[in-house]
Design a protein around this motif. Structure first.
Motif, PDB file in Angstrom:
ATOM      1  N   ASN A 348      40.803  40.473  24.854  1.00 12.43           N
ATOM      2  CA  ASN A 348      41.257  41.603  25.791  1.00 12.43           C
ATOM      3  C   ASN A 348      40.876  41.023  26.993  1.00 12.43           C
ATOM      4  O   ASN A 348      40.367  42.028  28.140  1.00 12.43           O
ATOM      5  CB  ASN A 348      40.467  43.005  25.431  1.00 12.43           C
ATOM      6  N   SER A 350      40.687  40.226  31.157  1.00 12.04           N
ATOM      7  CA  SER A 350      41.509  40.493  32.550  1.00 12.04           C
ATOM      8  C   SER A 350      40.785  39.857  33.427  1.00 12.04           C
ATOM      9  O   SER A 350      39.293  39.834  33.318  1.00 12.04           O
ATOM     10  CB  SER A 350      41.620  41.829  32.584  1.00 12.04           C
ATOM     11  N   SER A 352      40.520  39.181  37.931  1.00 12.25           N
ATOM     12  CA  SER A 352      41.193  39.169  39.301  1.00 12.25           C
ATOM     13  C   SER A 352      40.015  38.326  40.444  1.00 12.25           C
ATOM     14  O   SER A 352      39.114  38.837  40.620  1.00 12.25           O
ATOM     15  CB  SER A 352      41.233  40.565  39.911  1.00 12.25           C
ATOM     16  N   ALA A 359      44.912  41.585  39.262  1.00 11.29           N
ATOM     17  CA  ALA A 359      44.387  40.897  38.143  1.00 11.29           C
ATOM     18  C   ALA A 359      45.738  39.787  37.784  1.00 11.29           C
ATOM     19  O   ALA A 359      46.832  39.974  38.193  1.00 11.29           O
ATOM     20  CB  ALA A 359      44.747  41.908  37.064  1.00 11.29           C
ATOM     21  N   LEU A 361      45.012  37.579  35.053  1.00 11.39           N
ATOM     22  CA  LEU A 361      45.145  37.830  33.537  1.00 11.39           C
ATOM     23  C   LEU A 361      44.901  39.146  33.208  1.00 11.39           C
ATOM     24  O   LEU A 361      43.999  40.000  33.698  1.00 11.39           O
ATOM     25  CB  LEU A 361      44.059  36.851  33.009  1.00 11.39           C
ATOM     26  N   ARG A 362      45.724  39.434  32.344  1.00 11.83           N
ATOM     27  CA  ARG A 362      45.405  41.031  31.518  1.00 11.83           C
ATOM     28  C   ARG A 362      45.517  41.044  30.119  1.00 11.83           C
ATOM     29  O   ARG A 362      46.587  40.574  29.198  1.00 11.83           O
ATOM     30  CB  ARG A 362      46.843  41.822  32.172  1.00 11.83           C
ATOM     31  N   ASP A 363      44.528  41.711  29.503  1.00 12.16           N
ATOM     32  CA  ASP A 363      44.521  41.954  28.039  1.00 12.16           C
ATOM     33  C   ASP A 363      44.852  40.640  27.305  1.00 12.16           C
ATOM     34  O   ASP A 363      45.937  40.737  26.330  1.00 12.16           O
ATOM     35  CB  ASP A 363      45.608  43.019  27.765  1.00 12.16           C
ATOM     36  N   LEU A 364      44.105  39.521  27.661  1.00 13.77           N
ATOM     37  CA  LEU A 364      44.693  38.235  26.933  1.00 13.77           C
ATOM     38  C   LEU A 364      43.813  38.118  25.912  1.00 13.77           C
ATOM     39  O   LEU A 364      42.492  38.206  25.954  1.00 13.77           O
ATOM     40  CB  LEU A 364      44.446  37.150  28.087  1.00 13.77           C
ATOM     41  N   ASP A 398      36.747  40.189  34.677  1.00 18.77           N
ATOM     42  CA  ASP A 398      36.452  41.615  35.055  1.00 18.77           C
ATOM     43  C   ASP A 398      36.666  42.759  33.879  1.00 18.77           C
ATOM     44  O   ASP A 398      36.153  43.827  33.946  1.00 18.77           O
ATOM     45  CB  ASP A 398      37.879  42.065  36.016  1.00 18.77           C
ATOM     46  N   GLY A 564      50.252  37.064  32.542  1.00 19.52           N
ATOM     47  CA  GLY A 564      48.940  37.282  32.232  1.00 19.52           C
ATOM     48  C   GLY A 564      48.346  37.333  31.054  1.00 19.52           C
ATOM     49  O   GLY A 564      47.350  37.636  30.713  1.00 19.52           O
ATOM     50  N   ARG A 565      49.396  37.015  29.889  1.00 20.71           N
ATOM     51  CA  ARG A 565      48.746  37.165  28.601  1.00 20.71           C
ATOM     52  C   ARG A 565      49.549  35.818  27.942  1.00 20.71           C
ATOM     53  O   ARG A 565      50.406  35.227  28.497  1.00 20.71           O
ATOM     54  CB  ARG A 565      49.511  38.453  27.922  1.00 20.71           C
TER      55      ARG A 565
END
Length: 588
Positions: A348, A350, A352, A359, A361-364, A398, A564-565
């Motif tokens: 999960n 993220s 920035s 951000a 990367l998000r929820d990767l 983050d 970002g995922r």
């Protein structure tokens, strides 16, 4: 102290108390002797007035008393000169020591700060604070504590002596001094603000110069010499304009308080002459008083000139402490890394990196098992390099977690692990392959200082760079030039890969670090690395950022990064059938 950056720098002298106190004692002796010498001149004049200096005797004129005063004053002057020479050397010595301490602290702090800080502040700014700002602080403090200390002694002794002759002789000069110093001090904040602007302009000059030197190939390739020169001239012109503004301000405001202080001369001469006429003061005492007040005025006027230097140094000291007080975002944990094979698990995630809430990367989520080679593919700007920087904590996450370990030994959040050990066992080879201006052997030994020549050659062979030594006239002792300028792009990449292998890491991350190699050389290097650690208790885990199909084909598995995922992962053949995004990225 926290609000006075220059005083915080002055406190560094506390690390050399012996030399500092010895210098202070010598300076005190010099200034006491100076006032004493002036008083002795007054006594000599007084004796001359009363006919005691040269006496007429039966055998002619007796110069015995005159020679006594001449020898005494010359001897005192020579003694003062010798002590002043020693005090000057000590003062310069502790000043250089202070400069060394400041620069060392800045360098250590720069290494501690995270990449996000360096992205926000350019190279030029860091160089300026370590050079120009540190020099200004050193110069100011050498003059500051000497002149403040010496002038304080002179003021106290001089006013005390004048008060002995007459309280009125001392009172008016004291008031004039207080008024003049107050006017000088009122300009300090304005001068600091002006120098702050000068410092910012100088940062731009240094940054532009650094980019012009480091980017000389690009400048020549695109014939940008004239444009870059014009840009540099604009920065220099701005710097010169800001410097002129500060000089104009000081030239307009400093003379008035200096003139007020200089009125002390007129008072002592006028009032002292009246006292002599009234028989309240001797001529010798008046001469001594004039000499003392002259020294007093010159010292205070020197403080006026010093004010400009101190104002500059206050701004420079503030800029230095901005760096030294910056708190690293990334702090080391205390737990050791697992002793067994290491893999990577992103949960999960993220990030920035600039800290502005944008951000990348998000929820990767992604797992790389121990000993596995995974290729990471994605469009330009999708965040691949940021993801690789997260693994050794060059950039902080983050949200979510980066975990190191395996299903057998368990997974541990890298924020809880010892940072030095983490970066020793998780090695990232970035896109920019940086070599220092040293020999090939010295660059290879950065990660393994005790490596033998045979080990260096073996590492080059594993990185498919063994033939490089045959092309270099001095072999491992060949100097590679600034940033490895004497080597081609592919050669630099293979040398950096060999250096990474000497580090003997458990997780090796290649951030597009083989992009300059042809497909055959790249495959040979990866196969060598695979066989190097295959079957061992600590197999090598690799995450390779790939922008070419040949790189993706080498990997055991491919992960596709978009938005970002991780949007798809699997073997190359599977992704060709199942992922249109992957086919588009690979040009299939």
């Amino acid at each position: 102290m926290q609000r006075s950056p220059l005083l915080r720098c002055l406190a560094i002298y506390g690390e050399m108390p012996g030399r500092f106190l010895l210098t202070a004692v010598l300076l005190a002796a010099i200034n006491i002797a100076l006032v004493g010498q002036q008083v002795l001149v007054g006594h000599a004049v007084q004796e001359a007035q009363h006919g005691k200096l040269v006496v007429a005797g039966p055998d002619g004129l007796d110069y015995h008393r005159a020679w006594f005063w001449v020898v005494l004053l010359i001897g005192l002057s020579l003694a003062r000169a010798a002590v002043q020479y020693g005090a000057g050397l000590l003062s310069l010595s502790i000043g250089q020591r202070l400069l060394t301490i400041l620069r060392a602290r800045i360098l250590v702090q720069i290494q501690r700060l995270d990449l996000a800080y360096h992205w926000r502040h350019g190279v030029g700014e860091m160089v300026t604070r370590m050079t120009r700002d540190a020099d200004k602080v050193r110069d100011a403090l050498i003059n500051f504590w000497r002149q403040i200390f010496e002038t304080g002694l002179i003021v106290a002794i001089s006013l005390g002596l004048l008060c002995v002759y007459s309280p009125w002789l001392a009172l008016v000069p004291a008031l004039l001094l207080a008024l003049g110093i107050a006017l000088l001090w009122s300009e300090a904040d304005t001068l600091v603000a002006l120098d702050r602007r000068i410092g910012d302009a100088y940062d731009a000059v240094t940054q532009d110069l650094s980019e012009g030197v480091n980017g000389v190939r690009v400048i020549k390739a695109f014939s940008l010499g004239e444009a870059r020169a014009e840009r540099f001239r604009a920065h220099v012109d701005l710097f010169r304009a800001e410097a002129k503004a500060a000089i104009r301000h000081a030239s307009r405001r400093v003379p008035l308080p200096q003139t007020i202080i200089a009125l002390s001369h007129a008072w002592v001469l006028g009032f002292g002459a009246w006292m002599v006429a009234q028989g309240m003061l001797g001529v010798g005492a008046l001469v001594a008083a004039m000499l003392v007040v002259n020294t007093l005025v010159l010292r205070i006027e020197g403080i006026g000139r010093l004010l400009q230097v101190i104002a500059d140094a206050r701004a420079s000291a503030a800029r230095i402490w901005e760096v030294l007080d910056a708190e690293p975002v990334i702090r080391s944990g205390a737990k050791p890394l697992p002793s067994g094979p290491l893999g990577v698990r992103l949960r999960n995630l993220s990030a920035s990196p600039l800290g502005d809430g944008a951000a990348v990367l998000r929820d990767l989520g992604l797992t790389v098992r121990p000993g596995e080679i995974v290729a990471l593919v994605g469009a330009t700007g999708s965040g691949k390099s940021i993801l690789t920087a997260l693994l050794p904590r060059l950039v902080e996450v983050d949200g979510g977690a980066v975990e190191i370990g395996s299903d057998e030994s368990g997974w541990q959040d890298i924020r809880e692990l010892d940072l030095r050990e983490l970066r020793r066992r998780v090695h990232v080879l970035p896109q920019e392959n940086f070599l220092f201006s040293d020999t090939l052997a010295a660059n290879l030994r950065l990660c393994a200082p005790d490596a033998t020549e045979a080990e260096l050659r073996a590492a080059l062979d594993h990185a498919a760079a063994g033939e490089l030594l045959d092309r270099l006239s001095e072999g491992l002792d060949t100097r590679v030039g600034d940033r490895g300028a004497t080597l081609s792009g592919g050669q630099r990449q293979r040398v950096c890969l060999a250096r990474a292998l000497l580090a003997d890491a458990d997780i090796l991350v290649l951030d597009d670090a083989t992009s300059a190699l042809d497909a055959r050389t790249e495959r040979r290097a990866i196969d060598n690395i695979r066989s190097l650690r295959g079957g061992r208790a600590r197999p090598l885990t690799m995450l390779i950022v790939a922008s070419r199909l040949s790189t993706a084909l080498i990997a055991d598995r491919v992960a596709v990064l978009a938005g970002g995922r991780i949007v798809a992962e699997g073997a190359h053949a599977e992704l060709v059938e199942q992922s249109a995004h992957y086919r588009a990225l690979m040009g299939l």
